[in-house]
Design a protein around this motif. Structure first.
Motif, PDB file in Angstrom:
ATOM      1  N   VAL A 132       0.865  -1.187   0.000  1.00 43.14           N
ATOM      2  CA  VAL A 132       0.000   0.000   0.000  1.00 43.14           C
ATOM      3  C   VAL A 132       0.900   1.235   0.000  1.00 43.14           C
ATOM      4  O   VAL A 132       1.751   1.405   0.871  1.00 43.14           O
ATOM      5  CB  VAL A 132      -0.924   0.032   1.239  1.00 43.14           C
ATOM      6  N   LEU A 133       0.728   2.081  -1.036  1.00 39.71           N
ATOM      7  CA  LEU A 133       1.450   3.355  -1.086  1.00 39.71           C
ATOM      8  C   LEU A 133       0.460   4.453  -0.709  1.00 39.71           C
ATOM      9  O   LEU A 133      -0.546   4.655  -1.395  1.00 39.71           O
ATOM     10  CB  LEU A 133       2.012   3.609  -2.491  1.00 39.71           C
ATOM     11  N   LEU A 134       0.729   5.114   0.405  1.00 39.36           N
ATOM     12  CA  LEU A 134      -0.142   6.192   0.859  1.00 39.36           C
ATOM     13  C   LEU A 134       0.390   7.499   0.280  1.00 39.36           C
ATOM     14  O   LEU A 134       1.501   7.931   0.588  1.00 39.36           O
ATOM     15  CB  LEU A 134      -0.152   6.269   2.383  1.00 39.36           C
ATOM     16  N   LEU A 135      -0.409   8.132  -0.575  1.00 35.46           N
ATOM     17  CA  LEU A 135       0.028   9.342  -1.287  1.00 35.46           C
ATOM     18  C   LEU A 135      -0.622  10.566  -0.661  1.00 35.46           C
ATOM     19  O   LEU A 135      -1.849  10.698  -0.685  1.00 35.46           O
ATOM     20  CB  LEU A 135      -0.335   9.234  -2.766  1.00 35.46           C
ATOM     21  N   VAL A 140       2.147  13.263   8.061  1.00 28.55           N
ATOM     22  CA  VAL A 140       2.817  11.968   7.842  1.00 28.55           C
ATOM     23  C   VAL A 140       2.760  11.134   9.118  1.00 28.55           C
ATOM     24  O   VAL A 140       2.463   9.933   9.099  1.00 28.55           O
ATOM     25  CB  VAL A 140       4.283  12.177   7.381  1.00 28.55           C
ATOM     26  N   GLU A 141       3.018  11.798  10.245  1.00 28.93           N
ATOM     27  CA  GLU A 141       3.014  11.116  11.548  1.00 28.93           C
ATOM     28  C   GLU A 141       1.639  10.493  11.845  1.00 28.93           C
ATOM     29  O   GLU A 141       1.532   9.348  12.277  1.00 28.93           O
ATOM     30  CB  GLU A 141       3.371  12.145  12.643  1.00 28.93           C
ATOM     31  N   ARG A 142       0.579  11.281  11.601  1.00 26.84           N
ATOM     32  CA  ARG A 142      -0.782  10.790  11.870  1.00 26.84           C
ATOM     33  C   ARG A 142      -1.125   9.586  11.001  1.00 26.84           C
ATOM     34  O   ARG A 142      -1.692   8.596  11.453  1.00 26.84           O
ATOM     35  CB  ARG A 142      -1.807  11.907  11.631  1.00 26.84           C
ATOM     36  N   TRP A 143      -0.760   9.691   9.722  1.00 33.05           N
ATOM     37  CA  TRP A 143      -1.066   8.596   8.806  1.00 33.05           C
ATOM     38  C   TRP A 143      -0.261   7.348   9.139  1.00 33.05           C
ATOM     39  O   TRP A 143      -0.739   6.227   8.979  1.00 33.05           O
ATOM     40  CB  TRP A 143      -0.832   9.023   7.359  1.00 33.05           C
ATOM     41  N   HIS A 144       0.972   7.558   9.586  1.00 31.15           N
ATOM     42  CA  HIS A 144       1.809   6.415   9.946  1.00 31.15           C
ATOM     43  C   HIS A 144       1.168   5.629  11.092  1.00 31.15           C
ATOM     44  O   HIS A 144       1.231   4.397  11.147  1.00 31.15           O
ATOM     45  CB  HIS A 144       3.219   6.890  10.344  1.00 31.15           C
ATOM     46  N   GLY A 145       0.501   6.356  11.994  1.00 30.41           N
ATOM     47  CA  GLY A 145      -0.210   5.708  13.094  1.00 30.41           C
ATOM     48  C   GLY A 145      -1.425   4.926  12.617  1.00 30.41           C
ATOM     49  O   GLY A 145      -1.751   3.860  13.147  1.00 30.41           O
ATOM     50  N   LEU A 146      -2.108   5.444  11.580  1.00 30.36           N
ATOM     51  CA  LEU A 146      -3.328   4.797  11.076  1.00 30.36           C
ATOM     52  C   LEU A 146      -3.036   3.616  10.147  1.00 30.36           C
ATOM     53  O   LEU A 146      -3.729   2.605  10.173  1.00 30.36           O
ATOM     54  CB  LEU A 146      -4.194   5.823  10.326  1.00 30.36           C
ATOM     55  N   LEU A 147      -2.018   3.774   9.297  1.00 28.47           N
ATOM     56  CA  LEU A 147      -1.643   2.708   8.355  1.00 28.47           C
ATOM     57  C   LEU A 147      -0.144   2.424   8.484  1.00 28.47           C
ATOM     58  O   LEU A 147       0.657   2.821   7.632  1.00 28.47           O
ATOM     59  CB  LEU A 147      -1.978   3.113   6.912  1.00 28.47           C
ATOM     60  N   PRO A 148       0.260   1.744   9.567  1.00 29.58           N
ATOM     61  CA  PRO A 148       1.693   1.564   9.843  1.00 29.58           C
ATOM     62  C   PRO A 148       2.446   0.796   8.765  1.00 29.58           C
ATOM     63  O   PRO A 148       3.656   0.965   8.600  1.00 29.58           O
ATOM     64  CB  PRO A 148       1.707   0.801  11.176  1.00 29.58           C
TER      65      PRO A 148
END
Length: 293
Positions: free
Chosen positions: A114-117, A133-141
């Protein structure tokens, strides 16, 4: 060695999925306007090289459905999770990451890359971007996060390079000269619908569907007859406009766009009809191509 795979683009409405798709494919496959729910179907765009074939798939924005058309749109988005070799989850710098947790939950369980853009980074600064980026990293590690600006083509080449690295070894799925899985008529109706989205306000564009009744192509000319379907007589009046002015404008702009798209002269006839049930009738939706068969 030949690589090939399905790279599916998903995300909430208005984050720039269609703009990204068009940049990746290098052709204007998906209509992209500033209005939500522009993409209603799942549209494939195919990128071919001697050593690879990427089948990109643009999907409608994920939303909680209010009527059958939106149920069909959500089904297209969810189907993109089941057959992806690589998933591109598109968000942007203003969206609330927790906006659609049910769908995110499903994305987090995928076994494919999964590439989160994070799109529209030209509208943000370094610190805000770091927080996002930090928030998304927590949601989709497990996702790989790439900041991009689809509109300005920033990060698109880097994304293509990463997709190529992740693609499985596989023969091509489609002929190498094929650009999309959709027929010519589909793009006629999409281009007319795009002009309606641009020129009419409020609910009108979402109550409209376009069907191509005839498409006759000769060497230098394509003759097209299309019908714009609306749900109410009052909407028909708005689409046609005073002395037919509004419909004439849509027809003219559509014809210009179609000539550019097909590279030929276009003769275009457009009519308006009322079909009260098209957004909520299974039969009608199926006739407009809103089925997953």
């Amino acid at each position: 060695m030949h690589k090939a795979g399905f790279v599916n683009i998903v995300g909430n409405p208005n984050v720039g999925k269609s703009t990204l798709m068009n940049q990746l494919v290098g052709e204007r496959i998906s209509i992209a306007t500033f209005k939500a729910q522009t993409t209603r179907h799942r549209i494939m765009g195919i990128v071919n090289r001697d050593d690879m074939q990427i089948v990109f798939s643009d999907t409608p924005g994920v939303l909680k459905p209010n009527y059958k058309l939106q149920e069909s749109m959500l089904a297209f988005s969810q189907s993109a999770l089941t057959d992806a070799d690589i998933l591109l989850y598109v968000t942007d710098v203003v969206e609330n990451p927790e906006k659609n947790m049910d769908f995110l939950e499903r994305v987090s369980k995928l076994s494919v890359p999964v590439l989160l853009l994070i799109n529209k980074i030209d509208e943000s600064d370094q610190k805000s971007l770091g927080d996002i980026v930090e928030r998304w990293h927590g949601l989709l590690p497990n996702a790989e996060i790439l900041p991009i600006s689809a509109k300005n083509k920033f990060g698109v080449d880097m994304l293509l390079k990463r997709i190529y690295e992740l693609l499985p070894e596989c023969p091509p799925y489609f002929d190498k000269d094929q650009l999309t899985d959709k027929p010519a008529r589909f793009f006629v109706s999409e281009i007319i619908r795009e002009k309606i989205l641009l020129y009419y306000d409020k609910e009108i564009p979402y109550s409209v569907e376009v069907r191509v009744e005839s498409f006759k192509e000769s060497e230098k000319l394509i003759k097209i007859s299309a019908v714009i379907y609306v749900e109410r007589d009052s909407q028909k009046g708005i689409i046609i406009g005073h002395q037919g002015y509004a419909l004439k404008k849509v027809s003219t702009e559509s014809r210009k766009a179609l000539e550019k798209f097909f590279g030929k002269s276009i003769y275009l006839d457009v009519f308006v009809k009322v079909d009260k049930d098209w957004r909520s009738s299974d039969k009608e939706l199926s006739s407009f191509g809103y089925n997953l068969d």
